[in-house]
Design an enzyme around this catalytic site. Structure first.
Site, PDB file in Angstrom:
ATOM      1  N   GLU A  97       0.808  -1.227   0.000  1.00 18.89           N
ATOM      2  CA  GLU A  97       0.000   0.000   0.000  1.00 18.89           C
ATOM      3  C   GLU A  97       0.841   1.277   0.000  1.00 18.89           C
ATOM      4  OE1 GLU A  97      -2.769  -0.523   3.270  1.00 18.89           O
ATOM      5  OE2 GLU A  97      -3.780  -2.160   2.261  1.00 18.89           O
ATOM      6  N   ASN A 103       2.338  -4.866  -3.307  1.00 23.34           N
ATOM      7  CA  ASN A 103       0.937  -5.231  -3.099  1.00 23.34           C
ATOM      8  C   ASN A 103       0.139  -3.967  -2.803  1.00 23.34           C
ATOM      9  OD1 ASN A 103      -0.942  -7.516  -2.687  1.00 23.34           O
ATOM     10  ND2 ASN A 103      -1.031  -6.831  -0.549  1.00 23.34           N
ATOM     11  N   HIS A 144     -10.168  -6.074  -2.685  1.00 20.13           N
ATOM     12  CA  HIS A 144     -11.248  -5.968  -1.699  1.00 20.13           C
ATOM     13  C   HIS A 144     -12.397  -5.239  -2.386  1.00 20.13           C
ATOM     14  CE1 HIS A 144      -8.922  -7.540   1.603  1.00 20.13           C
ATOM     15  NE2 HIS A 144      -7.931  -6.718   1.299  1.00 20.13           N
ATOM     16  N   GLU A 173      -5.932 -10.646  -2.059  1.00 17.92           N
ATOM     17  CA  GLU A 173      -6.778 -10.506  -0.860  1.00 17.92           C
ATOM     18  C   GLU A 173      -8.251 -10.406  -1.242  1.00 17.92           C
ATOM     19  OE1 GLU A 173      -5.391  -7.353   1.739  1.00 17.92           O
ATOM     20  OE2 GLU A 173      -3.289  -7.783   1.297  1.00 17.92           O
ATOM     21  N   ASP A 179     -12.020 -10.352  -1.569  1.00 19.42           N
ATOM     22  CA  ASP A 179     -13.337 -10.530  -0.945  1.00 19.42           C
ATOM     23  C   ASP A 179     -14.314  -9.584  -1.644  1.00 19.42           C
ATOM     24  OD1 ASP A 179     -12.580  -8.107   0.304  1.00 19.42           O
ATOM     25  OD2 ASP A 179     -12.359  -9.010   2.286  1.00 19.42           O
TER      26      ASP A 179
HETATM   27  C1  XIL Z   1      -6.391  -6.920   7.823  1.00 16.92           C
HETATM   28  C2  XIL Z   1      -6.730  -8.162   8.619  1.00 16.92           C
HETATM   29  O1  XIL Z   1      -7.602  -8.955   7.839  1.00 16.92           O
HETATM   30  C3  XIL Z   1      -7.372  -7.789   9.933  1.00 16.92           C
HETATM   31  O2  XIL Z   1      -7.531  -8.929  10.766  1.00 16.92           O
HETATM   32  C4  XIL Z   1      -6.537  -6.749  10.679  1.00 16.92           C
HETATM   33  O3  XIL Z   1      -7.212  -6.330  11.843  1.00 16.92           O
HETATM   34  C5  XIL Z   1      -6.220  -5.583   9.788  1.00 16.92           C
HETATM   35  O4  XIL Z   1      -5.613  -6.030   8.575  1.00 16.92           O
HETATM   36  N1  XIL Z   1      -4.982  -4.920   3.346  1.00 16.92           N
HETATM   37  C6  XIL Z   1      -3.978  -5.732   3.789  1.00 16.92           C
HETATM   38  C7  XIL Z   1      -4.232  -6.706   4.883  1.00 16.92           C
HETATM   39  O5  XIL Z   1      -2.895  -5.747   3.191  1.00 16.92           O
HETATM   40  O6  XIL Z   1      -3.100  -6.912   5.681  1.00 16.92           O
HETATM   41  C8  XIL Z   1      -5.379  -6.267   5.750  1.00 16.92           C
HETATM   42  O7  XIL Z   1      -5.652  -7.304   6.691  1.00 16.92           O
HETATM   43  C9  XIL Z   1      -6.578  -5.956   4.896  1.00 16.92           C
HETATM   44  C10 XIL Z   1      -6.272  -4.820   3.961  1.00 16.92           C
END
Ligand code: XIL
Length: 472
Positions: free
Chosen positions: A172, A213, A249, A277, A279
């Site tokens: 990020e 990432n 996400h 990641e 969802d």
């Molecule tokens: C999130 C986890 O899923 C949570 O359990 C935690 O509280 C916060 O982080 N981007 C990322 C991940 O790169 O590491 C994050 O994971 C979600 C967003």
């Protein structure tokens, strides 16, 4: 429209579980009532479908649930070929106090993955978030901060050398407009730490695949353009960068139309790409229509990855709706994962299976094709990677000029008790010591002077001798 909250806005996990309880119970009941019969039919394990397509399907996991929740652990071990520690490898988890490391959860997840023949994606080494207080608030000068970063990367990557296949080295980096995000790192070090971090990680494990990432970079846009320019520049400078992770996400119905084209343009820079990641969140409560749209969205993402040659795989973020980070960070949203809160597969699960080829007849080379004379074609067996209980094997089928194959089958005996756990780019079975691998639908043809390769994971103990292989 989604709430104007970035995916990386976090609340501590302990708040999440209580807030979640009410939401997910309702979602579980609703999900169970709404699932169409197709989603209930047992699909083959997603990890096997993915491997047959030459990609992995992964998920993000937490050590507590792997050790204490049987339904969660069973899905994590059987359905997914790659695991990403959800939090366990972040700086705040591994070094909560300066110089005092806690590897317990990360070690646990890596051991679980090895026991289940899974890859591990390491997540994440350099981030603006989830850093320990001593680091975030330490007021360090540039030189000391740079030294701390080097030590952190060297220590963590070195610890898992050979056991973590790919690292999200930097997470990020960018703002939505494509400028660098203000952070502990950029504020003190400018932007040179990006190349430094990749270089240090490469020194600590030269075989690890090193990724940048980010989120909101999945479609074309200013942020994706900035990431693209950075990758191009790093490649031009010879900095070790091997892949780009697209978090994905997503909000229901909002998978960017340019996802595949965007993945492809990064791949064309000469790096791998992966969805890291995934969802798809919806406003709760879930309805049949929303779950159906979600299934379409998941399917679109998997198909986009499969359509891009250098897309290595897709990692979903959290096993079930009961485990998801979404409700605590995006109020009013949830039901974002492949399994409902009762660990039953949702329509999205079936959509992923179908996108990965479930229900498509398996390829079986016709005996006449595979036994047609092909003088000089050979199969060569190698072990590119081996660790204490597992190994990755590979076989290359090659034909000399003047010979070709239109279907192939490679067999051997594991004489030292090795056990096949997973294969890709071929359909492999093991009966007793005998392993037989047949071509997949797309790679039965070996041209004159050409070759095709397939791979597999297995377990071993004692010794792992290279077997004699027979072709066709
Ligand atoms: C999130 C986890 O899923 C949570 O359990 C935690 O509280 C916060 O982080 N981007 C990322 C991940 O790169 O590491 C994050 O994971 C979600 C967003």
């Amino acid at each position: 429209m989604p709430p104007p909250l970035g995916p990386s806005a976090h609340r501590p996990t302990r708040f999440r579980r209580t807030v979640l309880a009410v939401t997910v119970c309702a979602a579980a009941l609703l999900g169970a009532a709404l699932l169409p019969s197709t989603a209930r039919a047992a699909d083959p394990p997603l990890r096997e479908l993915a491997a047959a397509k030459g990609v992995y399907l992964g998920n993000a996991v937490a050590g507590g649930a792997l050790g204490g929740n049987a339904a969660y652990a069973a899905l994590a071990g059987t359905q997914f070929g790659s695991l990403t520690p959800e939090n366990a490898m972040k700086w705040g988890s591994v070094e909560p106090t300066r110089g005092s490391y806690n590897w317990a959860e990360a070690d646990q997840i890596v051991a679980f993955a090895q026991a289940h023949g899974q890859q591990v994606r390491g997540h994440t080494l350099v981030w603006h978030s989830q850093n320990p207080g001593w680091l975030a608030n330490g007021g360090f000068g540039a030189a000391e901060l740079r030294g701390l970063l080097q030590q952190h990367i060297t220590t963590e990557v070195g610890r898992y050398q050979g056991r973590v296949r790919a690292w999200d080295v930097l997470n990020e980096l960018f703002n939505e407009d494509g400028s660098y995000r203000s952070s502990l790192w950029t504020d003190a070090l400018g932007t040179g730490f990006v190349a430094d971090a990749l270089t240090w990680a490469h020194q600590a494990d030269p075989a690890a695949e090193l990724y940048l990432n980010d989120y909101n970079v999945e479609g074309l846009g200013a942020k994706s353009d900035a990431l693209y320019a950075l990758v191009r520049s790093l490649k031009a400078q010879g900095v070790p960068i091997h892949g780009v992770g697209f978090q994905a996400h997503f909000v229901l119905g909002q998978v960017p139309a340019t996802l595949q084209a965007n993945l492809q343009r990064f791949a064309d820079l000469g790096v791998d790409v992966a969805v890291t990641e995934l969802d798809v969140r919806m406003q709760t409560p879930a309805t049949e229509a929303k779950l159906s749209q979600q299934a379409a969205d998941y399917g679109t993402v998997v198909k986009s990855c499969l359509a891009v040659g250098r897309c290595r795989g897709v990692t979903a973020w959290d096993i079930s709706d009961a485990d998801s980070w979404v409700p605590s960070v995006f109020p009013g949203y949830g039901a974002a994962t492949l399994y409902d809160a009762g660990y039953q597969p949702k329509p999205a699960h079936h959509a992923v299976a179908v996108a990965l080829g479930a229900g498509t007849p398996a390829s079986t080379p016709s005996p006449s094709a595979s036994s047609s004379p092909a003088p000089g074609c050979t199969a060569a067996y190698t072990v590119p990677n081996q660790w204490n209980t597992g190994f990755t094997g590979g076989v290359t089928v090659s034909c000399p000029p003047g010979s070709s194959l239109s279907g192939w089958r490679v067999s051997w005996d594991f004489t030292a008790g090795q056990q096949l756990t997973q294969s890709w780019n071929a359909t492999c079975t093991q009966t007793g010591t005998r392993v037989t691998c047949a071509n997949a639908a797309w790679n039965g043809g070996v041209t004159a002077g050409g070759s095709v390769a397939f791979g597999f994971n297995g377990t071993w103990s004692g010794s792992n001798p290279v077997p004699a292989v027979a072709l066709n």
